[in-house]
Scaffold this active site. Structure first.
Site, PDB file in Angstrom:
ATOM      1  N   THR A 125       0.818  -1.216   0.000  1.00  0.00           N
ATOM      2  CA  THR A 125       0.000   0.000   0.000  1.00  0.00           C
ATOM      3  C   THR A 125       0.851   1.265   0.000  1.00  0.00           C
ATOM      4  O   THR A 125       0.315   2.361  -0.155  1.00  0.00           O
ATOM      5  CB  THR A 125      -0.885   0.049   1.267  1.00  0.00           C
ATOM      6  OG1 THR A 125      -0.030   0.005   2.418  1.00  0.00           O
ATOM      7  CG2 THR A 125      -1.849  -1.120   1.320  1.00  0.00           C
ATOM      8  N   CYS A 145      -1.616   1.150  15.192  1.00  0.00           N
ATOM      9  CA  CYS A 145      -2.660   1.520  14.219  1.00  0.00           C
ATOM     10  C   CYS A 145      -3.755   0.465  14.179  1.00  0.00           C
ATOM     11  O   CYS A 145      -3.495  -0.738  14.214  1.00  0.00           O
ATOM     12  CB  CYS A 145      -2.070   1.695  12.825  1.00  0.00           C
ATOM     13  SG  CYS A 145      -3.311   2.222  11.624  1.00  0.00           S
ATOM     14  N   ARG A 198      -5.942  -3.048   9.413  1.00  0.00           N
ATOM     15  CA  ARG A 198      -5.729  -4.501   9.385  1.00  0.00           C
ATOM     16  C   ARG A 198      -4.238  -4.840   9.444  1.00  0.00           C
ATOM     17  O   ARG A 198      -3.422  -4.148   8.854  1.00  0.00           O
ATOM     18  CB  ARG A 198      -6.333  -5.060   8.098  1.00  0.00           C
ATOM     19  CG  ARG A 198      -7.052  -6.357   8.302  1.00  0.00           C
ATOM     20  CD  ARG A 198      -7.799  -6.767   7.038  1.00  0.00           C
ATOM     21  NE  ARG A 198      -7.213  -7.973   6.485  1.00  0.00           N
ATOM     22  CZ  ARG A 198      -6.771  -8.082   5.238  1.00  0.00           C
ATOM     23  NH1 ARG A 198      -6.837  -7.072   4.429  1.00  0.00           N
ATOM     24  NH2 ARG A 198      -6.261  -9.213   4.815  1.00  0.00           N
ATOM     25  N   ARG A 234       4.129   6.922   2.425  1.00  0.00           N
ATOM     26  CA  ARG A 234       3.343   8.071   2.894  1.00  0.00           C
ATOM     27  C   ARG A 234       2.603   7.724   4.186  1.00  0.00           C
ATOM     28  O   ARG A 234       2.298   6.552   4.462  1.00  0.00           O
ATOM     29  CB  ARG A 234       2.387   8.579   1.816  1.00  0.00           C
ATOM     30  CG  ARG A 234       1.374   7.587   1.370  1.00  0.00           C
ATOM     31  CD  ARG A 234       0.364   8.219   0.390  1.00  0.00           C
ATOM     32  NE  ARG A 234      -0.814   7.369   0.337  1.00  0.00           N
ATOM     33  CZ  ARG A 234      -0.887   6.251  -0.383  1.00  0.00           C
ATOM     34  NH1 ARG A 234       0.129   5.854  -1.118  1.00  0.00           N
ATOM     35  NH2 ARG A 234      -1.978   5.507  -0.347  1.00  0.00           N
ATOM     36  N   CYS A 262      -0.010   7.151   7.093  1.00  0.00           N
ATOM     37  CA  CYS A 262      -1.383   6.652   7.222  1.00  0.00           C
ATOM     38  C   CYS A 262      -2.275   7.776   7.739  1.00  0.00           C
ATOM     39  O   CYS A 262      -1.880   8.545   8.614  1.00  0.00           O
ATOM     40  CB  CYS A 262      -1.396   5.485   8.214  1.00  0.00           C
ATOM     41  SG  CYS A 262      -3.028   4.935   8.714  1.00  0.00           S
TER      42      CYS A 262
HETATM   43 ZN   LIG Z   1      -2.071   3.627  10.367  1.00  0.00          ZN
END
Ligand SMILES: [Zn+2]
Length: 345
Positions: free
Chosen positions: A30, A38, A41, A63, A65
């Site tokens: 991602t 965090c 998932r 980048r 989250c």
């Molecule tokens: Zn995160």
């Protein structure tokens, strides 16, 4: 940190907030990087890369989250929460829903934040503040009617009912030791803390992002009563100044009366913690030996983790027997930074 990647991945897999600030992880598929805690998932192990901090992850092309916001300082309350604290402190009274909306804060959002961080809804928090305001008014000699008005109760009878339900006696029969716990939110180099004091002593210092804070507050309310107020207490101001000097590296020993109700065993452990000098560490086993209970290492660790006055009662100075950091209710990265600040590592 001295941890291998399997231990870091294990922290990610259990969404361990106590590692927030210690490292970030990035996901190849991602291109996003996150804090260990965090809520997104858990990615597969072979897609994960670890970085010491956010800027290292950014340099590698990942980048931030948008959910866990790893670029923001860890443990700092959002601006709108700080605004609420400032506004309540300034007016000295709870806020009405209209005042909150005028300040751009949706009451439901406030409720969620307070439930998550302080273990009570914003409504319950405000109710505690109203009880605190009424107790202070009564102690200053106000009539029951004036105390009800000071605490923004709409009717005197409603005030009498609410007061008696919460405190177990009528407002006209205020015991001499009736008190409200004064709270202040402070920003330190290691995140926001909640500091608490009443006339007898400082009773709370805990990081605002800690999962342990709701339990600490609940325990305090059980022993010291449910009434709260924000700011405006000479001991709170003195404690806040000392805490800031400590974080600036200018103060090594706190000079504050403390109020730390607990079992006899807890009291012995906490008193022994206060004898560990600045910049020194002890193992849990050594601490157990110091209080004359050499086999009680686990119980000592438990009492250590129930310390409600972090930093001032320096539970961060107790480490594992192998020299590792061991646990720390205020987050492992904070323990490491506190010991670094004191020159102990
Ligand atoms: Zn995160």
């Amino acid at each position: 940190m001295g941890l291998d990647h399997e231990q870091l991945y294990a922290a990610v897999a259990r969404r361990d907030h106590s590692f927030d600030g210690a490292f970030v992880f990035a996901v190849r598929t991602t291109s996003v990087f996150c804090r260990p805690g965090c809520a997104a998932r858990t990615p597969r192990r072979d897609n994960v890369l670890f970085f010491a901090d956010a800027s290292a992850a950014q340099s590698a092309g990942f980048r931030a989250c948008r959910r866990c916001r790893p670029l923001e300082a860890p443990g700092v309350a959002p601006d709108w929460v700080r605004g609420l604290f400032v506004q309540i402190e300034r007016t000295g009274a709870p806020l009405t829903a209209r005042q909150m909306r005028a300040a751009g804060v949706h009451p439901a959002r406030a409720s969620r934040w307070f439930q998550e961080h302080m273990g009570m809804s914003f409504r319950a928090f405000q109710h505690s503040l109203r009880l605190g305001a009424s107790i202070d008014a009564l102690r200053a000699g106000a009539s029951v009617g004036d105390a009800a008005a000071a605490a923004r109760f709409e009717s005197e009878s409603g005030f009498r009912d609410a007061f008696e339900r919460a405190l177990g006696h009528a407002p006209s029969r205020l015991p001499a030791n009736a008190r409200s716990v004064r709270l202040a939110r402070l920003t330190t180099a290691l995140g926001d803390v909640l500091l608490g004091a009443c006339d007898e002593g400082v009773c709370l210092l805990e990081f605002l992002d800690r999962d342990t804070l709701p339990g600490q507050l609940a325990a305090l309310r059980k022993v010291l009563g449910p009434a709260l107020r924000l700011g405006d207490h000479p001991l709170l101001a003195r404690a806040a100044a000392q805490v800031q000097s400590y974080f600036a590296g200018e103060l090594r020993e706190f000079d504050l009366p403390l109020l730390a109700p607990g079992t006899d065993f807890e009291q012995r452990v906490w008193a022994e913690l206060r004898r560990i000098p600045y910049g020194r560490t002890l193992s849990y086993a050594q601490l157990a030996t110091h209080i004359g209970r050499p086999t009680a290492t686990r119980a000592v660790a438990g009492a250590n983790s129930r310390n409600r006055i972090a930093v001032i009662i320096p539970c961060h100075r107790v480490i594992a027997a192998d020299g590792g950091l061991g646990g720390y209710a205020g987050s492992v990265w904070r323990k490491e930074r506190l010991l670094e600040l004191e020159g102990a590592r």
